[in-house]
Scaffold this active site. Sequence first.
Site, short mmCIF file in Angstrom:
data_model
loop_
_atom_site.label_atom_id
_atom_site.label_comp_id
_atom_site.label_asym_id
_atom_site.label_seq_id
_atom_site.Cartn_x
_atom_site.Cartn_y
_atom_site.Cartn_z
N GLU A 199 11.51 5.69 61.92
CA GLU A 199 10.05 5.50 62.39
C GLU A 199 9.21 6.37 63.76
O GLU A 199 8.04 6.57 63.48
CB GLU A 199 8.53 4.62 61.52
CG GLU A 199 8.94 4.10 60.40
CD GLU A 199 8.75 3.41 59.57
OE1 GLU A 199 7.12 2.50 60.08
OE2 GLU A 199 8.29 2.85 58.30
N LYS A 245 4.47 8.23 48.60
CA LYS A 245 3.31 6.95 48.34
C LYS A 245 2.70 8.28 47.06
O LYS A 245 2.15 7.62 46.01
CB LYS A 245 2.63 6.51 49.40
CG LYS A 245 3.82 5.49 49.89
CD LYS A 245 2.89 4.73 51.14
CE LYS A 245 3.33 3.96 51.70
NZ LYS A 245 2.32 3.67 52.84
N HIS A 305 36.47 -2.15 59.11
CA HIS A 305 37.37 -2.67 57.96
C HIS A 305 37.17 -1.15 57.07
O HIS A 305 37.58 -1.26 56.05
CB HIS A 305 37.95 -3.53 57.57
CG HIS A 305 38.48 -4.13 59.21
ND1 HIS A 305 39.80 -4.81 58.64
CD2 HIS A 305 38.49 -5.12 59.68
CE1 HIS A 305 39.92 -5.39 60.20
NE2 HIS A 305 39.39 -5.65 60.34
#
Length: 419
Positions: free
Chosen positions: A272, A407, A293
Amino acid sequence: MRLDLSNSGITEKEISKYKKEVEKAHEKIYEKTGEGSDFLGWVNLKIEVPELEKIKVAASKIRKQSDLLIVIGIGGSYLGAKAVIDALSHSFNPKSVIFAGNNMSADYLNDLLDFIKDKEISLNVISKSGTTIEPAITFKILREYMEEKYGEEGARERIFVTTDKEKGVLKELATQKGYETFVVPNDIGGRYSVFTAVGLLPIAASGINIEKLLAGVYEAEKKYEKLENNDCYRYAIARNILYKKKKKIEILVNYEPKLHYVSEWWKQLYGESEGKDGKGIFPASVDNSTDLHSMGQYIQDGERTLFETVINIKKPYVDFAIECEKGSIDKLDYLNGKTLNEINHKAMEGTIIAHTAGKVPNIMLEVEKIDEMNIGELLYFFEKACGISGYLLGVNPFNQPGVEAYKKEMFRLLGKLEQ
Ligand code: PA5
Protein backbone atom coordinates in the site's frame (compact mmCIF):
# COMPACT_ATOMS: atom_id res chain seq x y z
CA MET A 1 19.16 -7.00 14.82
CA ARG A 2 21.67 -6.83 12.00
CA LEU A 3 21.38 -6.29 8.25
CA ASP A 4 23.59 -8.39 6.00
CA LEU A 5 23.93 -7.36 2.36
CA SER A 6 26.86 -9.67 1.58
CA ASN A 7 24.74 -11.86 -0.73
CA SER A 8 22.80 -9.01 -2.34
CA GLY A 9 25.35 -8.29 -5.08
CA ILE A 10 25.20 -4.63 -4.03
CA THR A 11 28.46 -2.75 -3.53
CA GLU A 12 29.20 -0.03 -0.97
CA LYS A 13 29.86 2.29 -3.92
CA GLU A 14 26.31 1.76 -5.19
CA ILE A 15 24.95 2.45 -1.71
CA SER A 16 26.99 5.61 -1.28
CA LYS A 17 25.48 7.03 -4.49
CA TYR A 18 22.21 7.33 -2.57
CA LYS A 19 23.72 9.59 0.11
CA LYS A 20 22.01 12.80 -1.01
CA GLU A 21 18.68 11.14 -1.74
CA VAL A 22 18.66 9.48 1.67
CA GLU A 23 19.43 12.78 3.34
CA LYS A 24 16.42 14.24 1.58
CA ALA A 25 14.18 11.32 2.55
CA HIS A 26 15.42 11.55 6.16
CA GLU A 27 14.61 15.26 6.21
CA LYS A 28 11.15 14.59 4.79
CA ILE A 29 10.48 12.22 7.68
CA TYR A 30 11.91 14.34 10.50
CA GLU A 31 11.12 17.83 9.20
CA LYS A 32 7.74 16.70 7.85
CA THR A 33 8.39 18.29 4.48
CA GLY A 34 7.43 15.39 2.19
CA GLU A 35 4.16 14.21 0.73
CA GLY A 36 1.95 12.55 3.33
CA SER A 37 3.69 14.40 6.16
CA ASP A 38 0.43 14.52 8.15
CA PHE A 39 0.87 10.79 8.77
CA LEU A 40 4.19 10.64 10.56
CA GLY A 41 2.91 10.19 14.12
CA TRP A 42 4.43 6.68 14.27
CA VAL A 43 8.04 7.89 13.81
CA ASN A 44 8.54 9.04 17.40
CA LEU A 45 5.56 7.40 18.97
CA LYS A 46 5.19 7.60 22.76
CA ILE A 47 2.19 6.01 24.40
CA GLU A 48 1.45 8.16 27.46
CA VAL A 49 1.08 6.43 30.82
CA PRO A 50 -2.68 7.10 31.23
CA GLU A 51 -3.40 5.60 27.80
CA LEU A 52 -1.20 2.60 28.49
CA GLU A 53 -2.97 2.08 31.83
CA LYS A 54 -6.37 2.36 30.13
CA ILE A 55 -5.34 -0.30 27.62
CA LYS A 56 -4.03 -2.60 30.35
CA VAL A 57 -7.16 -2.21 32.48
CA ALA A 58 -9.42 -2.97 29.49
CA ALA A 59 -7.24 -5.95 28.54
CA SER A 60 -7.41 -7.36 32.03
CA LYS A 61 -11.20 -6.85 32.15
CA ILE A 62 -11.49 -8.68 28.82
CA ARG A 63 -9.37 -11.56 30.11
CA LYS A 64 -11.42 -11.82 33.31
CA GLN A 65 -14.83 -11.72 31.74
CA SER A 66 -14.27 -13.71 28.56
CA ASP A 67 -12.80 -16.87 27.08
CA LEU A 68 -12.30 -15.07 23.79
CA LEU A 69 -11.77 -11.59 22.41
CA ILE A 70 -13.01 -11.19 18.85
CA VAL A 71 -11.12 -8.43 17.07
CA ILE A 72 -13.14 -6.98 14.19
CA GLY A 73 -11.05 -5.06 11.67
CA ILE A 74 -9.35 -5.29 8.29
CA GLY A 75 -5.99 -4.28 6.75
CA GLY A 76 -4.00 -2.09 9.10
CA SER A 77 -6.74 -2.47 11.70
CA TYR A 78 -5.93 -6.13 12.32
CA LEU A 79 -2.73 -7.34 10.62
CA GLY A 80 -0.31 -5.80 13.14
CA ALA A 81 -2.05 -7.34 16.15
CA LYS A 82 -2.34 -10.70 14.39
CA ALA A 83 1.37 -10.59 13.43
CA VAL A 84 2.56 -9.80 16.96
CA ILE A 85 0.19 -12.22 18.70
CA ASP A 86 1.08 -15.13 16.42
CA ALA A 87 4.81 -14.41 16.67
CA LEU A 88 4.77 -14.31 20.46
CA SER A 89 2.23 -17.04 21.28
CA HIS A 90 2.33 -20.81 21.57
CA SER A 91 1.78 -22.40 18.15
CA PHE A 92 -0.88 -24.84 19.34
CA ASN A 93 -2.56 -23.54 22.49
CA PRO A 94 -6.11 -22.38 21.81
CA LYS A 95 -6.09 -18.68 21.01
CA SER A 96 -7.69 -16.18 23.40
CA VAL A 97 -7.87 -13.56 20.62
CA ILE A 98 -9.42 -14.33 17.26
CA PHE A 99 -10.12 -12.15 14.24
CA ALA A 100 -13.21 -11.35 12.18
CA GLY A 101 -14.41 -8.58 9.89
CA ASN A 102 -11.46 -9.10 7.57
CA ASN A 103 -13.58 -10.78 4.90
CA MET A 104 -17.24 -11.03 3.85
CA SER A 105 -17.51 -14.80 3.80
CA ALA A 106 -20.85 -16.10 5.11
CA ASP A 107 -19.25 -19.47 5.85
CA TYR A 108 -16.51 -17.84 7.96
CA LEU A 109 -19.09 -15.92 10.01
CA ASN A 110 -21.30 -18.96 10.38
CA ASP A 111 -18.34 -21.03 11.64
CA LEU A 112 -17.43 -18.22 14.02
CA LEU A 113 -20.96 -18.05 15.47
CA ASP A 114 -20.89 -21.82 15.88
CA PHE A 115 -17.46 -21.69 17.54
CA ILE A 116 -18.43 -19.01 20.08
CA LYS A 117 -21.86 -20.33 21.04
CA ASP A 118 -20.75 -21.84 24.36
CA LYS A 119 -18.05 -19.25 25.08
CA GLU A 120 -17.93 -15.97 26.96
CA ILE A 121 -16.80 -13.29 24.56
CA SER A 122 -15.79 -9.65 24.27
CA LEU A 123 -15.48 -7.60 21.08
CA ASN A 124 -12.94 -5.03 19.99
CA VAL A 125 -14.10 -3.37 16.80
CA ILE A 126 -11.36 -1.36 15.10
CA SER A 127 -11.88 1.01 12.19
CA LYS A 128 -10.22 4.39 11.76
CA SER A 129 -12.74 5.58 9.17
CA GLY A 130 -15.61 3.77 10.84
CA THR A 131 -17.15 3.05 7.45
CA THR A 132 -15.19 0.08 6.10
CA ILE A 133 -17.74 -2.44 4.88
CA GLU A 134 -16.21 -5.72 6.16
CA PRO A 135 -15.89 -4.72 9.84
CA ALA A 136 -19.13 -2.71 9.70
CA ILE A 137 -21.22 -5.73 8.60
CA THR A 138 -19.46 -8.13 10.97
CA PHE A 139 -19.86 -5.72 13.89
CA LYS A 140 -23.58 -5.31 13.16
CA ILE A 141 -24.12 -9.07 13.26
CA LEU A 142 -21.94 -9.69 16.32
CA ARG A 143 -23.33 -6.67 18.18
CA GLU A 144 -26.84 -8.02 17.73
CA TYR A 145 -25.60 -11.43 18.88
CA MET A 146 -24.01 -9.85 21.97
CA GLU A 147 -27.16 -7.87 22.82
CA GLU A 148 -29.25 -11.00 22.47
CA LYS A 149 -26.86 -13.01 24.63
CA TYR A 150 -25.91 -10.47 27.31
CA GLY A 151 -28.63 -7.79 27.03
CA GLU A 152 -27.89 -4.10 26.18
CA GLU A 153 -26.20 -3.47 29.53
CA GLY A 154 -24.08 -6.65 29.44
CA ALA A 155 -23.02 -6.08 25.83
CA ARG A 156 -21.89 -2.55 26.74
CA GLU A 157 -19.42 -4.04 29.23
CA ARG A 158 -18.01 -6.32 26.57
CA ILE A 159 -17.71 -4.10 23.50
CA PHE A 160 -14.62 -1.95 23.01
CA VAL A 161 -14.32 0.44 20.09
CA THR A 162 -11.09 1.74 18.54
CA THR A 163 -11.72 4.54 16.06
CA ASP A 164 -11.23 8.22 15.24
CA LYS A 165 -11.22 10.63 18.19
CA GLU A 166 -14.27 12.56 17.10
CA LYS A 167 -15.73 11.63 13.74
CA GLY A 168 -17.23 8.71 11.82
CA VAL A 169 -20.21 6.38 12.10
CA LEU A 170 -18.44 4.07 14.53
CA LYS A 171 -17.59 6.94 16.86
CA GLU A 172 -21.24 8.10 16.77
CA LEU A 173 -22.46 4.58 17.45
CA ALA A 174 -20.02 4.12 20.35
CA THR A 175 -21.12 7.40 21.92
CA GLN A 176 -24.79 6.55 21.54
CA LYS A 177 -24.37 3.04 22.99
CA GLY A 178 -21.88 4.08 25.69
CA TYR A 179 -19.05 1.74 24.62
CA GLU A 180 -15.54 2.29 25.93
CA THR A 181 -13.46 3.85 23.17
CA PHE A 182 -9.80 3.96 22.18
CA VAL A 183 -8.33 6.39 19.69
CA VAL A 184 -6.59 5.83 16.35
CA PRO A 185 -4.40 8.94 16.20
CA ASN A 186 -5.14 11.32 13.33
CA ASP A 187 -1.52 11.37 12.25
CA ILE A 188 -1.07 7.59 11.92
CA GLY A 189 -2.40 5.58 8.98
CA GLY A 190 -3.81 2.07 9.47
CA ARG A 191 -0.75 0.14 8.29
CA TYR A 192 1.56 2.11 10.61
CA SER A 193 -0.76 1.79 13.64
CA VAL A 194 0.29 -1.49 15.28
CA PHE A 195 1.87 0.24 18.29
CA THR A 196 -1.18 2.41 19.04
CA ALA A 197 -4.35 1.17 20.75
CA VAL A 198 -5.20 -0.49 17.39
CA GLY A 199 -2.60 -3.18 18.04
CA LEU A 200 -1.90 -2.78 21.73
CA LEU A 201 -5.36 -3.61 23.11
CA PRO A 202 -5.70 -6.98 21.32
CA ILE A 203 -2.04 -7.76 21.98
CA ALA A 204 -2.41 -7.01 25.70
CA ALA A 205 -5.67 -8.98 25.80
CA SER A 206 -3.78 -12.00 24.47
CA GLY A 207 -1.50 -11.82 27.54
CA ILE A 208 1.59 -10.38 25.84
CA ASN A 209 3.63 -7.81 27.78
CA ILE A 210 3.04 -4.62 25.79
CA GLU A 211 5.54 -2.65 27.87
CA LYS A 212 8.37 -4.93 26.70
CA LEU A 213 7.08 -4.68 23.14
CA LEU A 214 7.06 -0.88 23.34
CA ALA A 215 10.53 -0.92 24.92
CA GLY A 216 11.73 -2.62 21.73
CA VAL A 217 9.99 0.06 19.64
CA TYR A 218 11.44 2.96 21.65
CA GLU A 219 14.93 1.49 21.40
CA ALA A 220 14.47 1.11 17.66
CA GLU A 221 13.30 4.73 17.35
CA LYS A 222 16.69 5.79 18.77
CA LYS A 223 18.75 3.16 16.95
CA TYR A 224 17.35 4.04 13.51
CA GLU A 225 17.13 7.83 13.80
CA LYS A 226 20.67 8.65 12.66
CA LEU A 227 21.64 9.33 9.10
CA GLU A 228 24.94 7.40 9.06
CA ASN A 229 25.37 3.64 9.47
CA ASN A 230 21.65 3.13 9.67
CA ASP A 231 20.70 -0.47 8.73
CA CYS A 232 17.14 0.62 8.22
CA TYR A 233 18.21 3.13 5.55
CA ARG A 234 20.62 0.63 4.01
CA TYR A 235 17.74 -1.82 3.61
CA ALA A 236 15.63 0.90 1.95
CA ILE A 237 18.53 1.76 -0.40
CA ALA A 238 19.26 -1.90 -1.21
CA ARG A 239 15.63 -2.50 -2.23
CA ASN A 240 15.69 0.53 -4.51
CA ILE A 241 18.99 -0.50 -6.09
CA LEU A 242 17.62 -3.98 -6.82
CA TYR A 243 14.38 -2.51 -8.18
CA LYS A 244 16.40 -0.41 -10.62
CA LYS A 245 18.16 -3.63 -11.67
CA LYS A 246 14.72 -4.95 -12.69
CA LYS A 247 14.22 -7.03 -9.56
CA LYS A 248 10.56 -6.12 -9.28
CA ILE A 249 9.41 -8.66 -6.69
CA GLU A 250 10.68 -8.89 -3.13
CA ILE A 251 10.00 -12.12 -1.28
CA LEU A 252 10.09 -11.94 2.51
CA VAL A 253 11.35 -15.29 3.72
CA ASN A 254 11.12 -16.85 7.17
CA TYR A 255 12.06 -20.23 8.58
CA GLU A 256 9.76 -19.88 11.60
CA PRO A 257 6.04 -20.59 11.06
CA LYS A 258 5.14 -18.11 13.80
CA LEU A 259 6.26 -15.29 11.50
CA HIS A 260 3.69 -16.03 8.79
CA TYR A 261 1.56 -13.02 9.74
CA VAL A 262 4.58 -10.76 10.14
CA SER A 263 4.91 -11.30 6.38
CA GLU A 264 1.21 -10.62 5.81
CA TRP A 265 1.53 -7.37 7.77
CA TRP A 266 4.74 -6.48 5.87
CA LYS A 267 3.05 -7.12 2.50
CA GLN A 268 0.29 -4.65 3.32
CA LEU A 269 2.80 -2.10 4.63
CA TYR A 270 4.97 -2.17 1.49
CA GLY A 271 2.23 -2.90 -1.04
CA GLU A 272 0.00 0.00 0.00
CA SER A 273 2.88 2.35 0.66
CA GLU A 274 4.87 1.88 -2.55
CA GLY A 275 2.60 0.41 -5.19
CA LYS A 276 1.39 3.57 -6.90
CA ASP A 277 1.97 5.93 -9.83
CA GLY A 278 2.84 2.90 -11.98
CA LYS A 279 5.77 2.03 -9.68
CA GLY A 280 6.72 -0.20 -6.77
CA ILE A 281 8.25 -3.51 -5.79
CA PHE A 282 5.60 -6.25 -5.52
CA PRO A 283 5.85 -7.67 -1.98
CA ALA A 284 5.47 -11.43 -1.71
CA SER A 285 6.37 -13.97 0.98
CA VAL A 286 7.21 -17.59 1.65
CA ASP A 287 7.36 -19.67 4.83
CA ASN A 288 10.35 -21.98 4.60
CA SER A 289 11.33 -24.69 4.61
CA THR A 290 7.64 -25.53 3.89
CA ASP A 291 7.45 -23.42 0.73
CA LEU A 292 10.75 -24.68 -0.65
CA HIS A 293 8.62 -27.68 -1.57
CA SER A 294 6.12 -25.55 -3.47
CA MET A 295 7.41 -22.12 -4.46
CA GLY A 296 11.08 -23.15 -4.35
CA GLN A 297 11.03 -24.25 -7.99
CA TYR A 298 9.86 -20.85 -9.25
CA ILE A 299 12.28 -18.93 -7.08
CA GLN A 300 15.22 -21.04 -8.23
CA ASP A 301 14.29 -21.27 -11.86
CA GLY A 302 11.43 -19.01 -12.95
CA GLU A 303 11.51 -15.41 -14.22
CA ARG A 304 14.56 -13.58 -12.91
CA THR A 305 12.68 -10.63 -11.45
CA LEU A 306 12.97 -11.66 -7.81
CA PHE A 307 15.05 -10.85 -4.78
CA GLU A 308 14.68 -12.23 -1.27
CA THR A 309 14.83 -10.73 2.20
CA VAL A 310 15.37 -13.44 4.80
CA ILE A 311 14.43 -12.95 8.44
CA ASN A 312 17.02 -15.15 10.13
CA ILE A 313 16.00 -15.98 13.70
CA LYS A 314 19.22 -17.15 15.28
CA LYS A 315 18.08 -18.92 18.45
CA PRO A 316 15.02 -20.97 19.30
CA TYR A 317 13.75 -21.18 22.90
CA VAL A 318 14.47 -24.91 23.02
CA ASP A 319 16.52 -26.98 20.61
CA PHE A 320 16.49 -30.70 19.82
CA ALA A 321 19.66 -32.76 19.54
CA ILE A 322 19.46 -35.44 16.87
CA GLU A 323 21.03 -38.73 17.87
CA CYS A 324 21.41 -41.35 15.17
CA GLU A 325 23.64 -44.36 15.27
CA LYS A 326 25.78 -45.13 12.25
CA GLY A 327 23.91 -47.33 9.79
CA SER A 328 20.53 -46.57 11.38
CA ILE A 329 17.50 -47.76 9.45
CA ASP A 330 16.14 -44.26 8.73
CA LYS A 331 19.46 -43.30 7.10
CA LEU A 332 19.63 -40.10 9.09
CA ASP A 333 23.04 -40.84 10.63
CA TYR A 334 24.60 -37.91 8.74
CA LEU A 335 22.60 -35.70 11.12
CA ASN A 336 24.02 -37.29 14.25
CA GLY A 337 25.05 -34.69 16.83
CA LYS A 338 23.37 -31.78 15.05
CA THR A 339 20.43 -29.88 16.47
CA LEU A 340 17.15 -29.19 14.71
CA ASN A 341 17.89 -25.46 14.70
CA GLU A 342 21.30 -26.12 13.09
CA ILE A 343 19.63 -28.20 10.40
CA ASN A 344 17.00 -25.48 9.81
CA HIS A 345 19.86 -22.99 9.41
CA LYS A 346 21.74 -25.25 7.01
CA ALA A 347 18.55 -25.37 4.92
CA MET A 348 18.55 -21.57 4.97
CA GLU A 349 22.26 -21.29 4.09
CA GLY A 350 21.98 -23.90 1.33
CA THR A 351 18.95 -22.13 -0.11
CA ILE A 352 20.74 -18.78 -0.13
CA ILE A 353 23.73 -20.32 -1.96
CA ALA A 354 21.44 -21.96 -4.53
CA HIS A 355 19.18 -18.93 -5.01
CA THR A 356 21.99 -16.40 -5.34
CA ALA A 357 23.66 -18.72 -7.87
CA GLY A 358 20.29 -18.69 -9.63
CA LYS A 359 20.47 -14.86 -9.75
CA VAL A 360 18.12 -14.15 -6.86
CA PRO A 361 19.92 -11.52 -4.75
CA ASN A 362 19.64 -11.99 -1.01
CA ILE A 363 19.22 -9.51 1.81
CA MET A 364 19.35 -10.87 5.34
CA LEU A 365 18.02 -9.54 8.62
CA GLU A 366 19.49 -11.34 11.61
CA VAL A 367 17.28 -11.37 14.69
CA GLU A 368 18.61 -12.91 17.92
CA LYS A 369 15.32 -14.59 18.93
CA ILE A 370 11.58 -14.09 18.79
CA ASP A 371 10.67 -12.04 21.84
CA GLU A 372 8.76 -8.83 22.61
CA MET A 373 11.77 -6.51 22.29
CA ASN A 374 12.94 -7.98 18.98
CA ILE A 375 9.47 -8.06 17.44
CA GLY A 376 8.99 -4.42 18.49
CA GLU A 377 12.29 -3.52 16.83
CA LEU A 378 11.64 -5.60 13.69
CA LEU A 379 8.25 -4.06 12.97
CA TYR A 380 9.47 -0.53 13.64
CA PHE A 381 12.50 -1.22 11.39
CA PHE A 382 10.16 -2.19 8.53
CA GLU A 383 7.92 0.86 9.06
CA LYS A 384 10.81 3.28 9.04
CA ALA A 385 12.50 1.61 6.07
CA CYS A 386 9.16 1.73 4.23
CA GLY A 387 8.82 5.49 4.72
CA ILE A 388 12.38 6.08 3.51
CA SER A 389 12.09 3.59 0.66
CA GLY A 390 8.84 5.16 -0.58
CA TYR A 391 10.44 8.60 -0.67
CA LEU A 392 13.49 7.18 -2.50
CA LEU A 393 11.12 5.68 -5.04
CA GLY A 394 9.41 9.04 -5.46
CA VAL A 395 5.96 8.17 -4.13
CA ASN A 396 3.89 9.25 -1.14
CA PRO A 397 4.33 6.26 1.22
CA PHE A 398 1.42 7.29 3.44
CA ASN A 399 -1.63 7.37 1.16
CA GLN A 400 -3.53 4.62 -0.65
CA PRO A 401 -5.57 6.25 -3.44
CA GLY A 402 -5.66 3.00 -5.42
CA VAL A 403 -7.91 1.19 -2.95
CA GLU A 404 -10.82 3.53 -3.75
CA ALA A 405 -11.32 2.29 -7.33
CA TYR A 406 -12.79 -1.12 -6.49
CA LYS A 407 -14.86 0.36 -3.66
CA LYS A 408 -16.53 2.75 -6.09
CA GLU A 409 -17.51 -0.13 -8.37
CA MET A 410 -18.62 -2.33 -5.48
CA PHE A 411 -20.80 0.40 -3.95
CA ARG A 412 -22.31 1.15 -7.37
CA LEU A 413 -23.20 -2.54 -7.76
CA LEU A 414 -24.65 -2.56 -4.23
CA GLY A 415 -26.75 0.52 -4.97
CA LYS A 416 -25.17 2.76 -2.35
CA LEU A 417 -26.34 6.26 -3.16
CA GLU A 418 -23.72 8.63 -1.70
CA GLN A 419 -20.16 7.46 -2.01
O1 PA5 B 1 -3.46 1.08 6.01
C1 PA5 B 1 -4.60 1.46 5.77
O2 PA5 B 1 -4.91 2.65 5.87
C2 PA5 B 1 -5.71 0.47 5.42
O3 PA5 B 1 -5.24 -0.80 5.25
C3 PA5 B 1 -6.76 0.45 6.50
O4 PA5 B 1 -6.15 0.07 7.70
C4 PA5 B 1 -7.90 -0.51 6.17
O5 PA5 B 1 -8.44 -0.21 4.92
C5 PA5 B 1 -8.98 -0.41 7.23
O6 PA5 B 1 -9.46 0.89 7.34
P1 PA5 B 1 -10.29 1.35 8.58
O7 PA5 B 1 -9.44 1.22 9.79
O8 PA5 B 1 -10.66 2.76 8.29
O9 PA5 B 1 -11.50 0.44 8.67
